[in-house]
Design an enzyme around this catalytic site. Structure first.
Site, PDB file in Angstrom:
ATOM      1  CG  HIS A 392      43.528  38.842  36.597  1.00 52.39           C
ATOM      2  ND1 HIS A 392      42.569  39.070  37.364  1.00 52.39           N
ATOM      3  CD2 HIS A 392      43.650  37.465  36.233  1.00 52.39           C
ATOM      4  CE1 HIS A 392      42.322  37.704  38.028  1.00 52.39           C
ATOM      5  NE2 HIS A 392      42.939  36.765  37.353  1.00 52.39           N
ATOM      6  CD  GLU A 393      45.834  35.819  33.501  1.00 58.48           C
ATOM      7  OE1 GLU A 393      46.393  35.097  34.076  1.00 58.48           O
ATOM      8  OE2 GLU A 393      44.328  35.926  33.347  1.00 58.48           O
ATOM      9  CG  HIS A 396      47.431  34.855  38.391  1.00 56.78           C
ATOM     10  ND1 HIS A 396      46.888  34.475  39.817  1.00 56.78           N
ATOM     11  CD2 HIS A 396      46.401  35.122  37.508  1.00 56.78           C
ATOM     12  CE1 HIS A 396      45.862  34.592  39.456  1.00 56.78           C
ATOM     13  NE2 HIS A 396      45.397  34.809  38.358  1.00 56.78           N
ATOM     14  CG  HIS A 399      51.589  35.440  44.134  1.00 55.88           C
ATOM     15  ND1 HIS A 399      50.297  35.119  44.283  1.00 55.88           N
ATOM     16  CD2 HIS A 399      52.416  35.017  45.163  1.00 55.88           C
ATOM     17  CE1 HIS A 399      50.223  34.359  45.520  1.00 55.88           C
ATOM     18  NE2 HIS A 399      51.392  34.591  46.118  1.00 55.88           N
TER      19      HIS A 399
END
Length: 603
Positions: A392-393, A396, A399
């Site tokens: 998940h991180e 980020h 991105h």
């Protein structure tokens, strides 16, 4: 590493800590840049009252603004990361405090900049924006001008800015009341023959306990205290909503919702489609609660039964390095360039891996224009959930990496609306990979149960919250005051609608609506629901599609702040103005519940 003993920060090996040298090589370099901020502020102030003189003057001012803002972001980012790594470190706390003071001072002294740009003759600035030398500033200027219809006079804007601190009183008071004063009064619960304190932090631990009598006692004891303070809390929330409506009326927006969505150019249809589509897909949610009742073996499903795990944790030891390889394999559909860059970062300096004394809890990704996109974890080798957190991180951070490397500074930063897409996308691919490669029925059931819970919590629950926010603001806009009675009645109706006929609520179950901190940042939670819907739609497109679908997704990652979020997602192939992505996410939830039901069949 062993997690049996939490080390001091100084005892954590360098390989397990993030390497902040991509921002500053030393604290001395940071100090030097901090000292530069006043002079950079003065460089911007030289242009006050002159921005409309000529295109060259505006261009020079923009360059001075860019230089000041970039330095400020870099200084604050470095200090905040050090502080989060060890909040017991007085030196780090001092640095973060000085950086925040510098941030506040520069922001205050340069607050003229945007309003003065908005005051430039519209025809004149539209001509200037098209000049080649403004290429790096075009999007930044267009976004400033987007707010022009709702900008007030300089005197009125000053009055609004002067009351910004007092406007947060309701939120601050709510936090102090619930996290400090009330936190001392919840009492304790006997769990495993030991008296354990009941607090905001331990609440979730009690709700996950397998002993139903522990859950029931904790639930009733917890909400009894909220009920005793219901009138104060209702008044605080009413104050927050009234403040929102005040801004709407002051600036001339049609409604609180239109005001909240305006900044990101999100059409009202996105919000309403979300609620309408979820309403049409409540049956799978009700089926899930029927399954939960059956698995738990209870005569009546109660509200304190919804958080206890349906499937007990499966013992699986995953080292940090093994988790990185799971991410590498799971994210393979995105290509070797993506996985190599991410995994190299995860292994070499992007991540602060494990817990240490004074370190902030939880996890986050923090990217800025200068330096690597850093990740804070508190990785536990015995928790498979932490593999998902890493992915998940990592989503980020990747991105952020693509946004930084494909946009100028003033238009690299993407919105919160888009932020959860790349992270949830990665989690979806990790789920698919682990489920496909699960060796046992127990592991498959565990993964499915967590997948269902994640979709429920992010899509269904956040939509229920979003609907409550919409209703409360509409009450005030219609001149109906928010009382404790009205708030509880409204929330109870939503509880009964979303949880369905299997759920039996307590008399004070509706107090839940008065304890959600997110409600003090209005019209925010819907972005979680739209984010998971967009992520699931994109994951399906990329996994099942070809090169075009992958290229479209990377075009989204590279957009940064160069497009408004709805437009950026359309580039990726997802139209959030339609109900299609929401419906697709609801369909995945329905399939997950059906498959989980089959695996957990008690027949």
């Amino acid at each position: 590493m062993s997690n049996s003993k939490i080390p001091l920060r100084k005892d954590v090996p360098a390989k397990d800590k993030w390497d902040l040298s991509s921002i500053y090589k030393s604290d001395e370099e940071w100090e030097a840049d901090l000292a530069l901020l006043p002079s950079l502020t003065q460089n911007v102030l030289k242009f006050k009252g002159k921005l409309a003189q000529s295109s060259q003057t505006l261009l020079d001012a923009l360059k001075a603004w860019e230089q000041a803002q970039l330095k400020l972001e870099t200084v604050y980012h470095y200090a905040s990361l050090q502080h989060h790594a060890d909040e017991d470190d007085s030196t780090a706390t001092d640095k973060e405090g000085r950086a925040m003071m510098a941030y506040t001072k520069m922001s205050s002294e340069t607050s003229f900049f945007n309003p003065e740009i908005q005051s430039i003759d519209e025809n004149k600035i539209k001509e200037w924006i098209l000049l080649p030398e403004f290429a790096d500033y075009k999007i930044f200027l267009e976004k400033i001008l987007h707010f022009k219809p709702y900008v007030l006079s300089e005197k009125e804007e000053r009055l609004l800015s002067l009351q910004m601190q007092s406007a947060s009183t309701a939120e601050t008071a709510f936090s102090v009341l619930t996290n400090v004063d009330m936190n001392k009064t919840f009492g304790s619960i006997n769990m495993d023959n030991e008296e354990m304190p009941l607090t905001q932090s331990t609440w979730s631990v009690f709700m996950a306990n397998q002993d139903r009598t522990v859950r029931e006692k904790a639930y009733k004891q917890f909400y009894k205290k909220f009920e005793e303070n219901q009138n104060v809390i209702a008044a605080l929330y009413a104050g927050s909503v009234n403040q929102d409506v005040f801004y709407v009326q002051a600036r001339g927006h049609e409604s609180s919702l239109s005001h909240a969505l305006y900044a990101d150019k999100v059409p009202l249809a996105v919000y309403h489609n979300l609620i309408d589509c979820v309403h049409k897909n409540l049956k799978p949610l009700h089926d899930y609660y029927s399954l939960r009742k059956k698995v738990l073996g209870v005569d009546e499903l109660r509200h304190y039964d919804v958080y206890v795990p349906l499937v007990k944790d499966v013992e699986k030891h995953t080292t940090y390095e093994e988790a990185v390889e799971i991410c590498r394999n799971a994210l393979a559909p995105l290509g070797k360039e993506y996985t190599d860059r991410l995994c190299d970062g995860l292994l070499n300096g992007w991540v602060d891996r494990y817990e240490n004394v004074g370190k902030r809890s939880g996890a986050f990704s923090s990217g800025a224009f200068i330096g690597d996109p850093f990740i804070l974890l508190n990785y536990q080798e015995d928790s498979i959930r932490d593999v998902f957190t890493m992915a998940h991180e990592g989503g980020h951070s990747m991105h952020s990496w693509y946004a930084v490397h494909n946009n100028p500074f003033l238009s690299y930063d993407y919105t919160i609306f888009e932020a959860e897409v790349a992270s949830t996308f990665n989690e979806e691919l990790v789920f698919q990979y682990l489920y496909k490669n699960a060796k046992t029925k127990e592991m498959k059931a565990y993964l499915l149960a967590n997948h269902a819970n994640d979709i429920l919590a992010t899509l269904y629950r956040q939509t229920m919250f979003a609907e409550f926010e919409l209703k409360t603001h509409e009450f005030v806009e219609k001149g109906i005051p928010l009382t404790a009675e009205l708030l509880r009645k409204t929330y109870r109706e939503l509880l009964e609608l979303y949880f369905g006929p299997e759920m039996h609520f307590e008399d004070n179950s509706d107090m839940e609506g008065l304890r959600i901190p997110h409600f003090y940042s209005s019209f925010y939670v819907y972005k979680y629901a739209t984010g998971i819907s967009a992520a699931m739609a994109l994951a399906k497109k990329v996994v099942n599609g070809g090169q075009k679908e992958k290229d479209d997704y990377f075009a989204f990652l590279k957009s940064g702040g160069s497009r408004y979020p709805i437009e950026a997602l359309k580039v990726a192939g997802v139209d959030m103005e339609s109900s299609e992505p929401i419906q697709a996410a609801c369909d995945i939830f329905a399939e997950t519940v059906a498959e989980l039901s089959q695996l957990l069949s008690l027949e």
